[in-house]
Motif scaffolding. Structure first.
Motif, short mmCIF file in Angstrom:
data_model
loop_
_atom_site.label_atom_id
_atom_site.label_comp_id
_atom_site.label_asym_id
_atom_site.label_seq_id
_atom_site.Cartn_x
_atom_site.Cartn_y
_atom_site.Cartn_z
N PHE A 24 0.80 -1.23 0.00
CA PHE A 24 0.00 0.00 0.00
C PHE A 24 0.84 1.28 0.00
O PHE A 24 0.29 2.38 -0.03
N GLY A 25 2.16 1.14 0.07
CA GLY A 25 3.02 2.32 0.06
C GLY A 25 2.90 3.18 1.30
O GLY A 25 3.10 4.40 1.25
N LEU A 26 2.59 2.54 2.44
CA LEU A 26 2.36 3.27 3.69
C LEU A 26 3.55 3.13 4.62
O LEU A 26 4.03 2.02 4.86
N ARG A 27 4.00 4.23 5.16
CA ARG A 27 5.08 4.23 6.15
C ARG A 27 4.46 4.20 7.55
O ARG A 27 3.34 4.68 7.76
N THR A 28 5.17 3.61 8.48
CA THR A 28 4.65 3.44 9.83
C THR A 28 5.60 4.05 10.86
O THR A 28 6.75 4.35 10.55
N LYS A 29 5.08 4.18 12.07
CA LYS A 29 5.87 4.65 13.20
C LYS A 29 5.80 3.59 14.30
O LYS A 29 4.94 2.70 14.29
N SER A 30 6.69 3.72 15.26
CA SER A 30 6.65 2.88 16.44
C SER A 30 6.49 3.75 17.67
O SER A 30 7.19 4.77 17.81
#
Length: 313
Positions: A24-30
């Motif tokens: 989906f081309g989505l970046r994530t955070k933690s």
């Protein structure tokens, strides 16, 4: 706004985040910004496309929620808000063994498998406590994903993710755990196999774990048949007593740690005051020395003048 990516540790959170990136081309955070001390941290961040938090978590949370952009945030804690959530669950015996290896091999903690299985004295409590806290079967705006289904039929899971996220896939997912092991670490990504993990669990530990988790296992369709009904009740009672005792002593330890931190803060404040007073004293001592030197110069000058007058007289 936030969409949580929530799971008990070692349940497939990383795999879902990688799918979000690659499909989906989505970046994530933690939420935790993760452990930068491990040698593969940079490779993990690059692989996941993880974005750093711009502030500490207490300040970052309201900022992310108020943002007009959607932020995807990894967490292993219980729910903090009622925002959307992708909750990943994995068969508890396999999860417990994987988490046990993680605590021992990566975090270097001396912890027993039964402690992990029951959630006593380990971070995040038990598998069943975590599942009940999120209640993903009934929580609004929550997508429940089983790790086993993710490996068995990733296309179906990706279709469900697309519906839940209201986004169209723009890439593909190569569901190969060996690729992750090679890209990051064979210690962090071990085998991804429930069978291999379950084979490591002694029957007695499995019996105790099932006594704690059998209700949730039943809801999720995970097989459990090792312990009889009476055994479950007895073991569940024992675990409850042990958990209560552990929680009591954990509370005392946290209170004492908080007191130690308060005392440390007080010591730091007093040390800062001492340092400021010492600096003032040094400044005044320097002034005194300058005045003393000036007095000596004036006395010497006065003596010289007196000597000149005497000579002329």
């Amino acid at each position: 706004m936030i969409t949580w990516i929530a799971s008990y540790p070692r349940s497939g959170n990383t795999v879902i985040r990688l799918i979000l990136k690659e499909v989906f081309g989505l970046r994530t955070k933690s939420k935790y910004n993760d452990d930068k001390s491990v040698p593969w941290y940079d490779r993990m961040v690059e692989l996941l496309g993880q974005e750093p938090l711009e502030a500490g978590w207490p300040d970052a949370l309201p900022q992310l929620r108020e943002s007009v952009e959607e932020h995807f945030v990894k967490t292993h804690d219980g729910p903090e808000t009622d925002d959307k959530c992708i909750y990943i669950v994995r068969e508890p015996c396999a999860t417990a063994v994987s988490y046990w290896h993680f605590l021992r091999d990566i975090q270097c903690l001396d912890v027993s498998l039964i402690a992990v299985a029951t959630g006593i004295s380990v971070p995040y409590g038990s598998w069943s406590d975590h599942f009940r806290s999120w209640n993903p079967l009934h929580r609004p705006r929550t997508l429940l994903v089983r790790f086993e289904d993710l490996l068995k039929d990733s296309a179906e899971i990706i279709a469900r993710l697309a519906d839940f996220l209201e986004r169209r896939p723009i890439g593909t997912w190569q569901g190969d755990i060996t690729r992750l092991r090679a890209a990051v670490s064979p210690v962090f990504f071990r085998s991804g196999s429930n069978d291999a993990n379950q084979a490591e669990m002694p029957p007695a530990v499995r019996r105790v774990l099932e006594s704690v988790c059998w209700r949730e296992m039943n809801q999720l369709g995970y097989p459990f048949s090792y312990a009889g009904k009476e055994d479950k009740q007895v073991l569940e009672s024992l675990v409850a007593v042990a958990s209560k005792g552990a929680a009591y002593w954990r509370g005392i330890a946290l209170d004492r740690q908080a007191e130690i931190e308060r005392l440390a803060d007080t010591c730091r404040e007093r040390q800062e005051l001492i340092d400021r007073l010492d600096a003032v004293c040094r400044e005044r001592q320097a002034s005194i020395e300058e005045l003393d030197a000036e007095c000596r110069r004036q006395r010497e000058a006065a003596k010289a003048i007196a000597s000149m007058i005497k000579c002329r007289g």
